[in-house]
Structure formats: C-alpha cells, structure tokens
Design an enzyme around this catalytic site. Structure first.
Site, mmCIF file in Angstrom:
data_model
loop_
_atom_site.group_PDB
_atom_site.id
_atom_site.type_symbol
_atom_site.label_atom_id
_atom_site.label_comp_id
_atom_site.label_asym_id
_atom_site.label_seq_id
_atom_site.Cartn_x
_atom_site.Cartn_y
_atom_site.Cartn_z
ATOM 1 N N LYS A 121 -1.220 -6.937 1.612
ATOM 2 C CA LYS A 121 -0.803 -7.956 2.568
ATOM 3 C C LYS A 121 0.412 -8.716 2.035
ATOM 4 O O LYS A 121 0.288 -9.583 1.183
ATOM 5 C CB LYS A 121 -1.945 -8.937 2.843
ATOM 6 C CG LYS A 121 -1.571 -10.080 3.803
ATOM 7 C CD LYS A 121 -2.745 -11.013 4.030
ATOM 8 C CE LYS A 121 -2.348 -12.232 4.848
ATOM 9 N NZ LYS A 121 -3.485 -13.169 5.075
ATOM 10 N N LYS A 135 -2.462 -9.306 -2.190
ATOM 11 C CA LYS A 135 -1.577 -10.082 -1.311
ATOM 12 C C LYS A 135 -0.464 -10.716 -2.141
ATOM 13 O O LYS A 135 -0.697 -11.222 -3.234
ATOM 14 C CB LYS A 135 -2.408 -11.149 -0.595
ATOM 15 C CG LYS A 135 -1.636 -12.102 0.303
ATOM 16 C CD LYS A 135 -2.609 -13.082 0.981
ATOM 17 C CE LYS A 135 -1.873 -14.169 1.740
ATOM 18 N NZ LYS A 135 -2.808 -15.147 2.361
ATOM 19 N N ASP A 155 -9.194 -15.321 1.205
ATOM 20 C CA ASP A 155 -7.917 -15.142 0.518
ATOM 21 C C ASP A 155 -7.909 -16.082 -0.687
ATOM 22 O O ASP A 155 -7.770 -17.300 -0.538
ATOM 23 C CB ASP A 155 -6.739 -15.461 1.445
ATOM 24 C CG ASP A 155 -6.555 -14.429 2.550
ATOM 25 O OD1 ASP A 155 -7.559 -13.824 2.974
ATOM 26 O OD2 ASP A 155 -5.410 -14.258 3.008
#
Length: 330
Positions: A266, A230, A162
């Site tokens: 996400k 995300k 991430d």
C-alpha cells in the site's frame, strides 16, 4: 523492548523457515544486512522508465475502475467529526451517486475512535473499515498503549489495522524489537471468534533514509506476520514514491517465491491524480504480475485521488469533464 511472558510467541517468525533468523538480534541483523543492496541509480531509472508506459483507452477504463476499488478513502485529521466520517463512508460505498456502475472503494481509513461510526454507516456494504493504531503517526508510546490502541479498534469493528513501526528502534539497529512489536500487534488483531483483522505495517519510508532500509523493513514486517506493507502515514514528506514502491513490490514478489505467501503493498501519501495511479498499476503488473492487481493485494492510501479518478471516469463515459466541484470534497 524486553520480551515478556506475554510476548513469547512474538520471538517466533510467522514462517518456520525464518525461525533461526529471528532467534536473536545478531542473526536477524545478519539476515537483513545480507539482503542484496539496492542499486539507487538503477532503481530510480527503472521506476522512471515504467512511469513512461502508456496504456490503451480500453485498458485505461479498466485501470480507473480498478484504482477506485483499490482506494482506502482516508481522513486522519484532528478536526475529524462523526458527520465527516459518515459522509466519507457514504462516498466510499457510492463514489458517484449519479452513476450506479461506479465501483465502491476498498476501505475507509479513520482513527480508532471513529471506527464504530464508519462501521455503522458501511453496514454490510463490503467496504472495509481500516483504523490507524499504535500511536499513529509517530509510534511514540509504550507497548501496552499500542496494544490497547489496536485491541480497542478491533473491538469497535475494524477490519484492518494500519500500524506504524518504531522508526527510532529500526534506525538504531534494534531489529528484533521492531519484529516483536509487529508480531505482538498482529496477535492483538485477533478476535474472540478466531478471525483476525488484517495488519498493514507502515514504515514511514521518508524517515528510513536509504533504499536498503526500505528493503530491510519490508522483509522484517513480512517475517513478523504483516498482511500488508505500507509506505507512509501521509504526514511526512517524501511519502509514497515510485522507487520506494518498486523496492517493496520486489520484496513481496521474492517473499512469495521463498514462502508461497502473498503479502499486499500500500503506497500512501502524495498520490493525487489518475495518471499517478496508473503509473503504480503498471509497476505492479511489471514487477509482481496480475495476481497483485486486486484490492486484496494492492491499495492506495489517499484522500484526494478518488475525485480525480471520478472526473477521468466521467470524461471517458460522457466525453466531458464534470469539474472538480461536481464531486464531494474530502
């Protein structure tokens, strides 16, 4: 960031159809600013309307189990210990020790120095290890450090990375710098055996200022090779919101129509209740369809959501609440 010999490949999109778009700052800016503008009032009204949808009891049971399977169970605190990470990994594998039918979560998300501990605990359970990298959460570091951060996490066994984008560069209009950064981190996710950790690109939407910027960041990250987009680090407010997630879902839907490739989404930060999670699942179904109702394509970044899902699940199976202290604190 000036491209170097080692980053030559980073100036090429992961999709040939976009190669002309990313050949220069001006062409990339023209493309991103040529995307349809977001109708703020319409976007927020649609998100609010979808949030009022109700689902039947049988569908709710399915939705709760699906949401559990979509959770990236997260601990990203300065006080994290190896013991805490081992306990979190154990919970991810068996969220409700009293109920073997309860599914595991999708992943455990930790800092890079905790990857080996999480990986050792999870073994071959099928629960992935996600590591935040690239100077999370600020993204304020040199490119060499960001790439080393990523490679260290992958070498330690991370299944997913991430990363955070350079919001300063993005807001300054240096879109090609951001594109190259994402592309280089994607390359750093590669393993010696030819496989690669999946890359989630964090925008920190609370700092992007406008919905138009969220749409631009979404396309930028997808063209650069991100596997997931995300919303947030969870360290800045506002974090995940329904309108922002709606824009990102529209982006991945439109990207598949143009390229044939699916990209995951996400939302992370501030999603704490089963009711919240179901609102997001309804939105996924309405905007993107069934294909995205899968942990491979939609995740929740959360630390407290799982316990509420477990409480609601117990209520549906036993007829009574277990109480918040029945499950472990995260």
């Amino acid at each position: 960031m000036t491209p170097t010999a080692s980053s030559t490949a980073s100036t090429t999109s992961s999709h040939a159809v976009f190669d002309d778009v990313v050949r220069s700052d001006s062409t990339l800016r023209r493309f991103l600013h040529g995307l349809p503008g977001v109708d703020q009032v319409g976007c927020e009204a649609r998100a609010a309307g979808l949030a009022t949808r109700s689902i039947k009891t049988t569908s709710k049971a399915y939705a709760i189990d699906l949401a559990i399977r979509m959770v990236d169970l997260t601990t990203l605190e300065g006080q994290d210990t190896h013991g805490k990470v081992r306990a979190l990994a154990s919970k991810a594998m068996r969220p409700d020790p009293a109920d073997s039918t309860c599914p595991p979560t999708a992943a455990v998300c930790v800092y890079p120095d905790m990857v080996a501990t999480a990986k050792q605990t999870l073994g071959d359970s099928g629960v992935n290890v996600a590591a935040v990298a690239t100077a999370f959460p600020s993204g304020r570091a040199s490119m060499d450090i960001k790439l080393a951060d990523t490679r260290d996490a992958v070498e330690a066994g991370a299944d997913e990375i991430d990363m955070v984008i350079d919001r300063g560069a993005f807001l300054s209009g240096r879109y090609l710098d951001v594109f190259q950064e994402i592309a280089q981190v994607r390359e750093a996710c590669a393993r010696p055996d030819g496989t690669s950790a999946h890359l989630k690109v964090i925008f920190e939407t609370g700092e992007l200022q406008t919905y138009d910027n969220v749409r631009r960041a979404s396309w930028l990250a997808m063209m650069a090779g991100g596997h997931f987009i995300k919303t947030s680090t969870g360290k800045v407010q506002p974090a995940a919101t329904l309108p922002v997630t709606l824009i990102m879902l529209e982006a991945v839907r439109d990207f598949r129509e143009q390229t044939g490739q699916m990209i995951g989404v996400k939302p992370a930060g501030g999603i704490k209740t089963t009711k919240d999670a179901i609102k997001y699942l309804v939105m996924v179904n309405e905007i993107c369809g069934d294909d995205w109702l899968d942990p491979d394509w939609f995740r929740f970044g959360a630390s407290t959501l799982l316990n509420d899902l477990l409480m609601q699940r117990t209520k549906m199976t036993t007829g009574r609440y277990s109480g918040p202290d029945y499950f472990t604190l995260d």
